[in-house]
Design a protein around this motif. Sequence first.
Motif, PDB file in Angstrom:
ATOM      1  N   LEU A 341     -59.449 -71.328 -73.708  1.00 30.93           N
ATOM      2  CA  LEU A 341     -59.922 -70.244 -72.849  1.00 30.93           C
ATOM      3  C   LEU A 341     -61.442 -70.239 -72.919  1.00 30.93           C
ATOM      4  O   LEU A 341     -62.013 -70.165 -74.013  1.00 30.93           O
ATOM      5  CB  LEU A 341     -59.374 -68.888 -73.317  1.00 30.93           C
ATOM      6  CG  LEU A 341     -57.852 -68.736 -73.334  1.00 30.93           C
ATOM      7  CD1 LEU A 341     -57.469 -67.423 -73.999  1.00 30.93           C
ATOM      8  CD2 LEU A 341     -57.293 -68.790 -71.927  1.00 30.93           C
ATOM      9  N   TRP A 342     -62.089 -70.311 -71.764  1.00 34.04           N
ATOM     10  CA  TRP A 342     -63.550 -70.374 -71.722  1.00 34.04           C
ATOM     11  C   TRP A 342     -64.079 -69.134 -71.029  1.00 34.04           C
ATOM     12  O   TRP A 342     -63.718 -68.845 -69.886  1.00 34.04           O
ATOM     13  CB  TRP A 342     -64.005 -71.630 -70.983  1.00 34.04           C
ATOM     14  CG  TRP A 342     -65.486 -71.847 -71.054  1.00 34.04           C
ATOM     15  CD1 TRP A 342     -66.237 -72.108 -72.159  1.00 34.04           C
ATOM     16  CD2 TRP A 342     -66.398 -71.823 -69.959  1.00 34.04           C
ATOM     17  NE1 TRP A 342     -67.554 -72.252 -71.821  1.00 34.04           N
ATOM     18  CE2 TRP A 342     -67.695 -72.086 -70.471  1.00 34.04           C
ATOM     19  CE3 TRP A 342     -66.262 -71.621 -68.591  1.00 34.04           C
ATOM     20  CZ2 TRP A 342     -68.830 -72.131 -69.678  1.00 34.04           C
ATOM     21  CZ3 TRP A 342     -67.397 -71.670 -67.792  1.00 34.04           C
ATOM     22  CH2 TRP A 342     -68.657 -71.924 -68.339  1.00 34.04           C
ATOM     23  N   THR A 343     -64.917 -68.366 -71.712  1.00 34.73           N
ATOM     24  CA  THR A 343     -65.441 -67.112 -71.179  1.00 34.73           C
ATOM     25  C   THR A 343     -66.805 -67.269 -70.549  1.00 34.73           C
ATOM     26  O   THR A 343     -67.332 -66.323 -69.984  1.00 34.73           O
ATOM     27  CB  THR A 343     -65.546 -66.061 -72.302  1.00 34.73           C
ATOM     28  OG1 THR A 343     -66.546 -66.479 -73.247  1.00 34.73           O
ATOM     29  CG2 THR A 343     -64.218 -65.900 -73.014  1.00 34.73           C
ATOM     30  N   SER A 347     -65.741 -70.577 -76.344  1.00 35.98           N
ATOM     31  CA  SER A 347     -64.447 -71.214 -76.086  1.00 35.98           C
ATOM     32  C   SER A 347     -63.462 -70.768 -77.159  1.00 35.98           C
ATOM     33  O   SER A 347     -63.810 -70.735 -78.349  1.00 35.98           O
ATOM     34  CB  SER A 347     -64.593 -72.738 -76.094  1.00 35.98           C
ATOM     35  OG  SER A 347     -65.516 -73.154 -75.115  1.00 35.98           O
ATOM     36  N   GLU A 365     -62.238 -68.929 -82.314  1.00 39.42           N
ATOM     37  CA  GLU A 365     -63.336 -69.517 -81.542  1.00 39.42           C
ATOM     38  C   GLU A 365     -63.543 -70.955 -81.983  1.00 39.42           C
ATOM     39  O   GLU A 365     -63.522 -71.262 -83.181  1.00 39.42           O
ATOM     40  CB  GLU A 365     -64.617 -68.711 -81.731  1.00 39.42           C
ATOM     41  CG  GLU A 365     -65.771 -69.220 -80.891  1.00 39.42           C
ATOM     42  CD  GLU A 365     -66.972 -68.295 -80.907  1.00 39.42           C
ATOM     43  OE1 GLU A 365     -68.033 -68.705 -80.417  1.00 39.42           O
ATOM     44  OE2 GLU A 365     -66.833 -67.161 -81.415  1.00 39.42           O
ATOM     45  N   ASP A 397     -52.753 -64.095 -74.149  1.00 41.51           N
ATOM     46  CA  ASP A 397     -54.004 -63.347 -74.201  1.00 41.51           C
ATOM     47  C   ASP A 397     -53.855 -61.982 -73.543  1.00 41.51           C
ATOM     48  O   ASP A 397     -54.422 -60.994 -74.025  1.00 41.51           O
ATOM     49  CB  ASP A 397     -55.108 -64.153 -73.511  1.00 41.51           C
ATOM     50  CG  ASP A 397     -56.462 -63.497 -73.635  1.00 41.51           C
ATOM     51  OD1 ASP A 397     -57.067 -63.584 -74.724  1.00 41.51           O
ATOM     52  OD2 ASP A 397     -56.915 -62.868 -72.660  1.00 41.51           O
ATOM     53  N   GLN A 401     -54.484 -58.498 -75.418  1.00 36.61           N
ATOM     54  CA  GLN A 401     -55.482 -57.544 -74.938  1.00 36.61           C
ATOM     55  C   GLN A 401     -54.885 -56.153 -74.785  1.00 36.61           C
ATOM     56  O   GLN A 401     -55.511 -55.153 -75.147  1.00 36.61           O
ATOM     57  CB  GLN A 401     -56.054 -58.031 -73.604  1.00 36.61           C
ATOM     58  CG  GLN A 401     -57.196 -57.165 -73.078  1.00 36.61           C
ATOM     59  CD  GLN A 401     -57.816 -57.747 -71.827  1.00 36.61           C
ATOM     60  OE1 GLN A 401     -57.508 -58.858 -71.442  1.00 36.61           O
ATOM     61  NE2 GLN A 401     -58.700 -56.999 -71.195  1.00 36.61           N
ATOM     62  N   MET A 408     -59.593 -62.692 -75.291  1.00 34.70           N
ATOM     63  CA  MET A 408     -60.639 -63.434 -74.593  1.00 34.70           C
ATOM     64  C   MET A 408     -61.730 -62.503 -74.083  1.00 34.70           C
ATOM     65  O   MET A 408     -62.914 -62.812 -74.193  1.00 34.70           O
ATOM     66  CB  MET A 408     -60.024 -64.215 -73.424  1.00 34.70           C
ATOM     67  CG  MET A 408     -61.048 -65.008 -72.624  1.00 34.70           C
ATOM     68  SD  MET A 408     -60.332 -66.030 -71.326  1.00 34.70           S
ATOM     69  CE  MET A 408     -59.767 -64.770 -70.196  1.00 34.70           C
ATOM     70  N   MET A 409     -61.345 -61.353 -73.523  1.00 39.60           N
ATOM     71  CA  MET A 409     -62.339 -60.430 -72.987  1.00 39.60           C
ATOM     72  C   MET A 409     -63.002 -59.596 -74.070  1.00 39.60           C
ATOM     73  O   MET A 409     -64.140 -59.154 -73.904  1.00 39.60           O
ATOM     74  CB  MET A 409     -61.683 -59.505 -71.943  1.00 39.60           C
ATOM     75  CG  MET A 409     -61.064 -60.242 -70.773  1.00 39.60           C
ATOM     76  SD  MET A 409     -62.232 -61.376 -69.970  1.00 39.60           S
ATOM     77  CE  MET A 409     -63.441 -60.206 -69.367  1.00 39.60           C
TER      78      MET A 409
END
Length: 572
Positions: A341-343, A347, A365, A397, A401, A408-409
């Motif tokens: 997952l890339w924000t 990553s 991470e 994810d 959340q 991720m967020m």
Amino acid sequence: MKNRKNIVIILATLLIGGLVGWLLKPSDVTEASPQHDHEAMEENEIWTCSMHPQIRQEEPGDCPICGMDLIPVSEESASGDPSVYRMSENALKLANVRTMIVGSGNAQKEVRLNGKVVVDERNTYTQATHIPGRIEQLRVNFTGESVSRGQTLATVYSPQLVTAQEELLQAQEIKESQPELFEAAKQKLRNWKIGENQIQQILSSGQANQRFPITADVSGIVSEKIADQGDYLEQGMPVYEISNLEEVWVVFDLYESELGWIEEGSTVEYTIRSIPGETFTGEIEFIDPLLDSSTRVAMARVEVDNENGRLKPGMFASGVVKNQVGEETSAEIVVPKSAVLWTGERSLVYIKSDLENGAGFKLQEVTLGPSLGDSYVIENGLQEGDEIVVNGTFTVDAAVQLAGKPSMMNPDINQEVLNETFKLPEEARNEAAAVIENYLLLKDALVNDDFEAAKEAAISLGRKVANIDLDRFSGEVRNTMEQFKKQLQNRNKAVAAAGDISGMRSNFDELSEVMINFVSTFPPVNQKLFVQHCPMADNDRGADWLSLSREIRNPYYGEAMLTCGEVSKEIN
């Protein structure tokens, strides 16, 4: 006598009853033992919610988030990492979550290239006319025709050449007296590529030739016919383009992102679309030093021996250049791109751990290395043997959340801090009180079925949340407040944007969930709040809300089911 008999009967009855009672009475040890074991069991058990495993209580009851009955968990599960999100076996199957165990090995970067066969520019020759004049006849009339050196390609009528021949014949007559003039006349013809044999033929015949041939300077294939019959050409103008195809180039397109992986001398394996089933190997001899400004590509050239003529200019080619990542003896960790997952800033991957009746997932991470097409080299963050999610990563994810765990967020959520309670600084109490007050106004408007008032309260709530000054806090308390501020803004935005009261109610449950966690972490001063639960809300999944009163006033149904619900928790 009769009374004495009655007394004896009564005494005998009491004696028999006492004897039976003594026989049936359990011993003191037997009576105390189960009492002791039961107390010990209750004292050691931790209770949690199967849907919200972050809930931990020392006594049974209802989940403060969804209202489901709490279930006991083992001591091992209760003392686990609070940042780990647990999913049951059924949830894993429904989400189609697949994992892989990370291994290490030699990583290779495969660069796939597209190109085509072109003519070797060094073997291309432009056949020009050395004689000015009109083309009377073309002997080679189409491209692709094979020609040999010295072959007549066309004939030309040249008035200038006719005049030059007549001058030669006149100079021949006075060559004894003026040999320089005779030599100059011959040199003029030589400048037009008229050979000595042709000059001698003119002198011996005593007549000027009207037409002269244009002969091929090289052998090859006519790749372009430039002039047509009847054209008038000046000296040096092109007639044909002739190419020698015994050697050709295979030219591949190199994009900017691929330039770092390919250099002159790299070996490329390629196939030709029109020659299926055969693989060719070549070496890149040259790479353009400049990028094409319009296509943003450079050309990589492979020189190929084509003596047999199998490769023809225009054929499409597909090539692969394999590069070793790192040293030949090094071992890199490679994972599929679907696992990452890339924000934009970091990553992330999810590491799986096996739990009883399910699995746990924790955000990790990682530092990405080179891209290998469908996979990445991981430079830091994973170890050989780690099990990571490679399919269903976004589903995991999303669940994490919603559970309020690092995702991720929100990767910086400290779950241990969120589970603690803090006393707000004096200057921040009014801001928090204003947030709670506007939430309760929104709740009351939904209870009263008043869409306009609910809309106004939601907008006002958004402003009060925005007014929370994070500079009043420091350390982990600031991070915790910052996460709550983001979540409250996001959840309230969905409520305020709804077009009707039904839409507001469908988003109010998520806002309430965050508010309950907010007031549980930062308890209000001198104020008691009640967490209330309706099992029928959210399509019978149940939903909670906060209230100042113990009396049930349901915001999810309003007047339709005003008293549906119960108090599940008190926050002092």
